[in-house]
Write an enzyme that holds these catalytic residues in place. Structure first.
Site, mmCIF file in Angstrom:
data_model
loop_
_atom_site.group_PDB
_atom_site.id
_atom_site.type_symbol
_atom_site.label_atom_id
_atom_site.label_comp_id
_atom_site.label_asym_id
_atom_site.label_seq_id
_atom_site.Cartn_x
_atom_site.Cartn_y
_atom_site.Cartn_z
ATOM 1 N N TRP A 174 -9.122 14.276 2.822
ATOM 2 C CA TRP A 174 -10.143 15.275 2.505
ATOM 3 C C TRP A 174 -11.430 14.601 2.063
ATOM 4 C CZ3 TRP A 174 -12.709 16.148 -2.072
ATOM 5 C CH2 TRP A 174 -13.503 17.303 -2.112
ATOM 6 N N ALA A 178 -5.533 -13.912 5.937
ATOM 7 C CA ALA A 178 -6.950 -13.743 5.628
ATOM 8 C C ALA A 178 -7.539 -14.950 4.908
ATOM 9 C CB ALA A 178 -7.157 -12.483 4.789
ATOM 10 N N THR A 214 1.358 0.276 2.399
ATOM 11 C CA THR A 214 1.944 1.549 1.967
ATOM 12 C C THR A 214 0.887 2.655 2.006
ATOM 13 O OG1 THR A 214 3.493 0.362 0.538
ATOM 14 C CG2 THR A 214 3.165 2.707 0.093
ATOM 15 N N PHE A 235 2.187 4.506 -9.830
ATOM 16 C CA PHE A 235 3.542 4.220 -10.284
ATOM 17 C C PHE A 235 3.929 5.242 -11.359
ATOM 18 C CE2 PHE A 235 2.420 0.416 -8.144
ATOM 19 C CZ PHE A 235 3.590 -0.254 -7.822
ATOM 20 N N LYS A 243 7.958 -12.080 -0.794
ATOM 21 C CA LYS A 243 6.702 -11.346 -0.943
ATOM 22 C C LYS A 243 6.887 -9.892 -0.520
ATOM 23 C CE LYS A 243 1.961 -11.127 0.815
ATOM 24 N NZ LYS A 243 2.090 -9.791 1.415
ATOM 25 N N LYS A 266 -1.524 -2.099 0.144
ATOM 26 C CA LYS A 266 -2.427 -1.711 1.241
ATOM 27 C C LYS A 266 -1.653 -1.063 2.388
ATOM 28 C CE LYS A 266 -4.342 -5.688 2.056
ATOM 29 N NZ LYS A 266 -3.766 -6.519 0.985
ATOM 30 N N ARG A 281 -0.989 -5.316 11.018
ATOM 31 C CA ARG A 281 -0.572 -6.664 11.414
ATOM 32 C C ARG A 281 0.951 -6.755 11.447
ATOM 33 N NH1 ARG A 281 -3.223 -10.291 6.965
ATOM 34 N NH2 ARG A 281 -2.587 -8.507 5.710
ATOM 35 N N PHE A 308 -5.609 -9.491 1.922
ATOM 36 C CA PHE A 308 -6.151 -9.908 0.629
ATOM 37 C C PHE A 308 -7.127 -8.852 0.087
ATOM 38 C CE2 PHE A 308 -4.287 -13.825 1.985
ATOM 39 C CZ PHE A 308 -3.950 -14.494 0.817
#
Length: 420
Positions: A412, A273, A73, A381, A105, A71, A94, A301
């Site tokens: 866009w 969250a 990134t 990836f 993590k 998220k 955050r 989350f």
């Protein structure tokens, strides 16, 4: 291949004063924490109060898996992409907790070439907000125990104390402890607990407070215990709210940093969250909306947790309304949902992806109920195959949403959806 830290250290950062100038912030509206970090003062927020808001874009995701979704990134990449096409954009994130960071993590500053910098500072002590929140919470706990020691005139039942001490670190040995041992001078013995700082009510309060006055009132209304007759006891009853607010005097102001490409980033607060609302502070988001035409923020989350709390708690309390929701997914995570082990996620497996994609469908449908345009963004990836991406493409066509494989297209698609 370069690691995230190697990429971050290879970048020549812009002085934070120049990042502030991009947003129209004067030097005296910034409180500098070195050359590359600053807090945005209350003076700036007062000056900008009457300015119209920009567009609000929320980044959420499918259910978290060990494979990772990305998220932050994606949020950083979207901000950078919008800046590339000439849009005035700022991201609002955050702050990371030391617990997950040292729990392997990963931090909350993105990855690869979509990072927020200075990454090392952000993932460690940053501007001291976490320490201030820890201190404010533990001050209240200390005052409560001192009240018990000094005669307990409120009749607080030591067996019904609700507020817990906190520490911004994973430390399972402190989850359940006995305090007050060592004789009469050291307090009243009782069971106590430690939680991680970002799970504290003080953290949630800081991120929902409108200003210092509102912060102090909310702190005073923390339910800390019950008395022997079952009546509630609040922080204001032991007169803790003033000192707690004083400790949070600087922490209440949002922090300004930048992405690898110099896109402004406001980072402030970090409630989890799963126990709170999982969003950055109301003050940071409101400020970002005043400073730019587009504010890209995230919720923790999956959409069924952080994004719903963003909509139901943060937006309602702050009078906000997102203009677009971006649901982040990865082929790897969807295959994991389809039963593939983490070790086998790099191998093409269309069948498992077709099983796991029901998770993506559920999250898209969940966001549609809020009546906001939804875009699916794939954090791609190198091991993703064309056959696997086609499964997601077909799924998104079935759902009637755009399917994006890189952030520039997400910009866009949002503009097109908004126009419709």
């Amino acid at each position: 291949m370069l690691t995230d830290i190697e990429i971050a250290q290879s970048v020549e950062l812009m002085p934070i004063k120049e990042i502030g100038e991009k947003l129209g912030l004067a030097e005296d509206e910034l409180e500098f924490y070195g050359k590359y970090k600053a807090k945005i003062s209350e003076r700036a927020m007062e000056r900008l109060r009457g300015r119209p808001d920009g567009k609000l874009i929320l980044v959420t995701a499918i259910n978290p898996t060990p494979a990772g979704e990305g998220k932050t990134t994606t949020t950083a990449g979207l901000g950078q992409a919008m800046a590339k096409i000439g849009k005035n954009a700022v991201i609002a994130l955050r702050e990371p907790s030391l617990g997950p960071v040292f729990g392997i993590k990963g931090g909350a500053a993105g990855g690869g070439y979509a990072q927020v910098l200075p990454m090392e500072d952000i993932n460690l002590h940053f501007t001291g907000d976490m320490h201030a929140i820890t201190s404010a919470n533990n001050l209240c706990c200390a005052m409560l125990d001192n009240h018990l020691q000094q005669g307990n005139t409120l009749g607080i039942d030591p067996r019904r104390i609700l507020i817990k001490r906190c520490l911004d670190m994973n430390d399972r040995a402190l989850r359940n402890v006995i305090v007050g041992l060592g004789g009469k001078i050291n307090g009243v013995p009782r069971e106590d607990n430690f939680i991680i700082t970002v799970a504290s009510e003080v953290m949630a309060i800081l991120c929902l407070a409108k200003d210092t006055v509102d912060l102090k009132e909310r702190l005073g209304n923390i339910l800390i215990a019950y008395d022997y007759e079952g009546n509630p006891v609040y922080a204001k009853d032991i007169k803790a709210e003033g000192a707690m607010a004083a400790l949070l005097r600087d922490a209440i102001n949002p922090n300004l940093v930048q992405t690898i490409e110099g896109t402004p980033a406001i980072m402030h607060g970090g409630p989890f969250a799963n126990i709170a609302h999982g969003c950055n502070s109301v003050r940071a988001t409101r400020l970002a909306l005043k400073l730019a035409d587009y504010c890209i923020t995230e919720a923790g989350f999956g959409s069924d947790l952080g994004a719903e709390k963003f909509m139901d708690i943060k937006c309602r309390m702050a009078g906000l309304a997102p203009d677009c929701v971006v649901v982040v997914a990865t082929v790897r995570a969807l295959k994991y949902n389809g039963g593939v082990s983490k070790a086998e996620l790099s191998t093409e497996n269309v069948e498992a992806l077709e099983k796991g994609i029901v998770n993506l469908k559920a999250h898209v449908e969940n966001m549609h109920k809020f009546g906001v345009p939804v875009v699916v963004a794939i954090n791609r990836f190198g091991t993703d195959t064309d056959a696997e991406l086609k499964v997601i493409d077909d799924c998104c066509k079935e759902l009637g949403v755009s399917f994006l494989k890189r952030a520039a297209k997400a910009v866009w698609s949002w503009q097109r959806l908004s126009a419709e």
